[in-house]
Design an enzyme around this catalytic site. Structure first.
Site, PDB file in Angstrom:
ATOM      1  N   GLY A  14      99.774 -50.583 -66.284  1.00 32.66           N
ATOM      2  CA  GLY A  14      98.867 -50.052 -65.262  1.00 32.66           C
ATOM      3  C   GLY A  14      99.363 -50.433 -63.878  1.00 32.66           C
ATOM      4  O   GLY A  14      98.595 -50.681 -62.955  1.00 32.66           O
ATOM      5  N   GLY A  17      98.198 -49.016 -60.424  1.00 33.00           N
ATOM      6  CA  GLY A  17      96.802 -49.176 -60.015  1.00 33.00           C
ATOM      7  C   GLY A  17      96.628 -50.214 -58.919  1.00 33.00           C
ATOM      8  O   GLY A  17      97.593 -50.801 -58.432  1.00 33.00           O
ATOM      9  N   GLN A  18      95.347 -50.456 -58.551  1.00 35.65           N
ATOM     10  CA  GLN A  18      95.043 -51.325 -57.406  1.00 35.65           C
ATOM     11  C   GLN A  18      95.562 -52.748 -57.617  1.00 35.65           C
ATOM     12  O   GLN A  18      96.252 -53.297 -56.754  1.00 35.65           O
ATOM     13  CB  GLN A  18      93.513 -51.363 -57.196  1.00 35.65           C
ATOM     14  CG  GLN A  18      93.078 -52.161 -55.978  1.00 35.65           C
ATOM     15  CD  GLN A  18      91.569 -52.311 -55.847  1.00 35.65           C
ATOM     16  OE1 GLN A  18      90.847 -52.321 -56.846  1.00 35.65           O
ATOM     17  NE2 GLN A  18      91.088 -52.456 -54.625  1.00 35.65           N
ATOM     18  N   ASP A  40     103.673 -47.552 -66.429  1.00 32.98           N
ATOM     19  CA  ASP A  40     102.507 -46.704 -66.134  1.00 32.98           C
ATOM     20  C   ASP A  40     102.742 -45.305 -66.702  1.00 32.98           C
ATOM     21  O   ASP A  40     103.863 -44.947 -67.079  1.00 32.98           O
ATOM     22  CB  ASP A  40     102.248 -46.628 -64.608  1.00 32.98           C
ATOM     23  CG  ASP A  40     100.754 -46.432 -64.299  1.00 32.98           C
ATOM     24  OD1 ASP A  40     100.149 -47.327 -63.674  1.00 32.98           O
ATOM     25  OD2 ASP A  40     100.200 -45.405 -64.738  1.00 32.98           O
ATOM     26  N   ARG A  42     102.486 -42.613 -65.064  1.00 35.34           N
ATOM     27  CA  ARG A  42     103.134 -41.744 -64.070  1.00 35.34           C
ATOM     28  C   ARG A  42     104.288 -42.506 -63.406  1.00 35.34           C
ATOM     29  O   ARG A  42     104.263 -43.742 -63.364  1.00 35.34           O
ATOM     30  CB  ARG A  42     102.132 -41.369 -62.960  1.00 35.34           C
ATOM     31  CG  ARG A  42     100.931 -40.554 -63.425  1.00 35.34           C
ATOM     32  CD  ARG A  42      99.929 -40.438 -62.293  1.00 35.34           C
ATOM     33  NE  ARG A  42      99.469 -41.760 -61.842  1.00 35.34           N
ATOM     34  CZ  ARG A  42      98.482 -42.454 -62.440  1.00 35.34           C
ATOM     35  NH1 ARG A  42      97.906 -41.975 -63.519  1.00 35.34           N
ATOM     36  NH2 ARG A  42      98.108 -43.637 -62.003  1.00 35.34           N
ATOM     37  N   ASP A  59     102.929 -44.076 -72.189  1.00 34.73           N
ATOM     38  CA  ASP A  59     101.502 -44.185 -72.506  1.00 34.73           C
ATOM     39  C   ASP A  59     101.251 -45.507 -73.224  1.00 34.73           C
ATOM     40  O   ASP A  59     101.772 -45.735 -74.316  1.00 34.73           O
ATOM     41  CB  ASP A  59     101.120 -42.988 -73.414  1.00 34.73           C
ATOM     42  CG  ASP A  59      99.640 -42.980 -73.754  1.00 34.73           C
ATOM     43  OD1 ASP A  59      99.163 -41.940 -74.258  1.00 34.73           O
ATOM     44  OD2 ASP A  59      98.968 -44.014 -73.543  1.00 34.73           O
ATOM     45  N   TYR A 148      82.527 -47.799 -69.061  1.00 35.13           N
ATOM     46  CA  TYR A 148      83.480 -48.787 -68.542  1.00 35.13           C
ATOM     47  C   TYR A 148      82.988 -50.198 -68.860  1.00 35.13           C
ATOM     48  O   TYR A 148      83.731 -51.035 -69.373  1.00 35.13           O
ATOM     49  CB  TYR A 148      83.596 -48.594 -67.029  1.00 35.13           C
ATOM     50  CG  TYR A 148      84.382 -49.618 -66.271  1.00 35.13           C
ATOM     51  CD1 TYR A 148      83.742 -50.475 -65.369  1.00 35.13           C
ATOM     52  CD2 TYR A 148      85.759 -49.721 -66.408  1.00 35.13           C
ATOM     53  CE1 TYR A 148      84.461 -51.399 -64.633  1.00 35.13           C
ATOM     54  CE2 TYR A 148      86.483 -50.650 -65.662  1.00 35.13           C
ATOM     55  CZ  TYR A 148      85.828 -51.478 -64.778  1.00 35.13           C
ATOM     56  OH  TYR A 148      86.540 -52.407 -64.046  1.00 35.13           O
ATOM     57  N   LYS A 152      84.443 -53.185 -71.310  1.00 33.45           N
ATOM     58  CA  LYS A 152      84.733 -54.540 -70.815  1.00 33.45           C
ATOM     59  C   LYS A 152      84.037 -55.595 -71.695  1.00 33.45           C
ATOM     60  O   LYS A 152      84.602 -56.635 -71.996  1.00 33.45           O
ATOM     61  CB  LYS A 152      84.321 -54.677 -69.350  1.00 33.45           C
ATOM     62  CG  LYS A 152      85.195 -53.875 -68.388  1.00 33.45           C
ATOM     63  CD  LYS A 152      86.663 -54.232 -68.515  1.00 33.45           C
ATOM     64  CE  LYS A 152      87.534 -53.499 -67.519  1.00 33.45           C
ATOM     65  NZ  LYS A 152      88.976 -53.801 -67.715  1.00 33.45           N
ATOM     66  N   ILE A 178      87.020 -55.138 -55.608  1.00 32.88           N
ATOM     67  CA  ILE A 178      88.194 -55.699 -54.927  1.00 32.88           C
ATOM     68  C   ILE A 178      88.572 -54.787 -53.768  1.00 32.88           C
ATOM     69  O   ILE A 178      88.719 -53.568 -53.942  1.00 32.88           O
ATOM     70  CB  ILE A 178      89.383 -55.859 -55.887  1.00 32.88           C
ATOM     71  CG1 ILE A 178      89.026 -56.862 -57.003  1.00 32.88           C
ATOM     72  CG2 ILE A 178      90.626 -56.324 -55.136  1.00 32.88           C
ATOM     73  CD1 ILE A 178      90.126 -57.067 -58.031  1.00 32.88           C
TER      74      ILE A 178
HETATM   75  C1  VAH Z   1      84.774 -50.368 -60.323  1.00 34.59           C
HETATM   76  N1  VAH Z   1      86.312 -51.557 -58.870  1.00 34.59           N
HETATM   77  O1  VAH Z   1      84.123 -50.098 -59.326  1.00 34.59           O
HETATM   78  C2  VAH Z   1      85.796 -51.505 -60.221  1.00 34.59           C
HETATM   79  C3  VAH Z   1      85.160 -52.833 -60.543  1.00 34.59           C
HETATM   80  C4  VAH Z   1      83.189 -54.284 -60.193  1.00 34.59           C
HETATM   81  C5  VAH Z   1      83.767 -52.976 -59.971  1.00 34.59           C
HETATM   82  O2  VAH Z   1      85.171 -53.075 -61.892  1.00 34.59           O
HETATM   83  O3  VAH Z   1      84.641 -49.763 -61.358  1.00 34.59           O
END
Ligand code: VAH
Length: 326
Positions: A14, A17-18, A40, A42, A59, A148, A152, A178
């Site tokens: 990844g 990503g950020q 990644d 891409r 992938d 999401y 987690k 973040i």
């Molecule tokens: C999101 N930046 O907004 C992520 C993070 C706590 C938020 O997991 O999905």
């Protein structure tokens, strides 16, 4: 002639990503481009990453892909940053489950097989409306309302299982929002706190997708990178948590961020037009208790709201000046 085994390397999945992109730069600077591999779906945004160093376009939900990279580069540590974030995940929950869970399961299985250490990011998204929202404790109710968040919680339980059953040294942090300037926002609910700085510099106005009083835990990227490195260097015996540590920097309302930016750009103002992401933000904590991270391995954030605002505006001013000068 036997080919020498390459020095153990680090893999960042990844990587575009950020967090992944900042970790990749960190390890390239610290250990040299030859010691870290980026992966990644891409090709890299930065051409330099492919010209000088190791970059694999593949992938991460396919186990053979990951195993081939581990063997090719003698990977000993994986920072697994592949993931679909909260807002984007609600638009395609099946894809979010597949990408987030399948890739993590493969990483943990391969870590057990090849004796690899793992870092994996969890999130305050593990908490839901039944969780105490102010000063959210380390051990509490985890009933997230986003896919999401579900991935987690499931991921944290997988990490804990692989630590206790297969002795995999996998470590994790429940990140707040973040804030960083090096990559575009990636589909998160906290993206407003990144977009707002770009809009302030370019248009002196921002239409915010959460309400002015929406208060969320946040941290600056430099603090996030420091927390990952500090956790991965902590002696194993100091760690009392193998699901994921609560972690935060500061909490602020969207209105407070607007006011702080206006100290630097007096003409800046926000309009507030909450969208579907407001409902996500409303299920998340206002403030996090990260005392366990501070006790176990000395976590301490550096950036407050003034510091974050100053750093974001000065770095983005430089970025836009360079962009407009070309
Ligand atoms: C999101 N930046 O907004 C992520 C993070 C706590 C938020 O997991 O999905």
């Amino acid at each position: 002639m036997t080919t020498a085994t390459p020095k153990p390397r680090t893999l960042i999945t990844g990587v575009d990503g950020q967090i992944g992109s900042e970790l990749f730069d960190y390890f390239r600077d610290k250990d040299g481009a030859g010691q870290v591999v980026g992966l990644d779906l891409r090709p890299p945004r930065k051409p330099d990453w492919q010209q000088h160093g190791h970059f694999e376009v593949m992938d991460a939900t396919i186990r053979d892909n990951l195993e081939s990279v581990i063997k090719k580069y003698n990977i000993r540590t994986i920072y697994h940053l592949v993931g679909i974030l909260s807002a984007k995940g609600e638009l395609d929950p099946n894809l979010a489950w597949h990408v987030n869970m399948q890739s993590l399961k493969h990483v943990l299985d391969l870590a057990a097989e090849y004796n690899i250490r793992v870092f994996w990011p969890s999130s305050i998204a593990v908490f839901g409306p039944t969780t105490p929202r102010d000063n959210t404790p380390q051990e509490t109710v985890l009933e997230p309302r986003t896919m999401y968040g579900v991935t987690k919680v499931a991921g944290e339980l997988l990490c804990n299982y692989y630590f206790h059953h297969f002795n995999v040294d996998v470590r994790s942090l429940r990140f707040p929002g973040i804030i960083s300037y090096k990559t575009p926002p990636g589909g998160g609910t906290t993206d407003y706190a990144v977009e707002i700085f770009h809009a302030a510099l370019q248009h002196q106005h921002y239409t915010c997708f959460v309400s002015p009083e929406t208060t969320l835990p946040m941290m600056y990227m430099d603090d996030a990178i420091k927390s990952i490195i500090d956790l991965m260097h902590a002696p194993a015996e100091k760690l009392s948590i193998r699901t994921s540590y609560n972690l935060t920097g500061i909490s602020f309302a969207a209105r407070e961020l607007e006011t702080e930016i206006r100290k630097h750009i007096p003409s800046f103002h926000c309009s507030y037009e909450p969208d579907y992401r407001q409902a996500i933000a409303d299920t998340w904590p206002i403030r996090i208790d990260d005392s366990r991270a501070r006790e176990d391995w000395g976590w301490q954030h550096q950036y407050d709201l003034a510091g974050i605002t100053e750093a974001m505006l000065s770095n983005l001013r430089e970025y836009y000046e360079q962009k407009h000068s070309h």
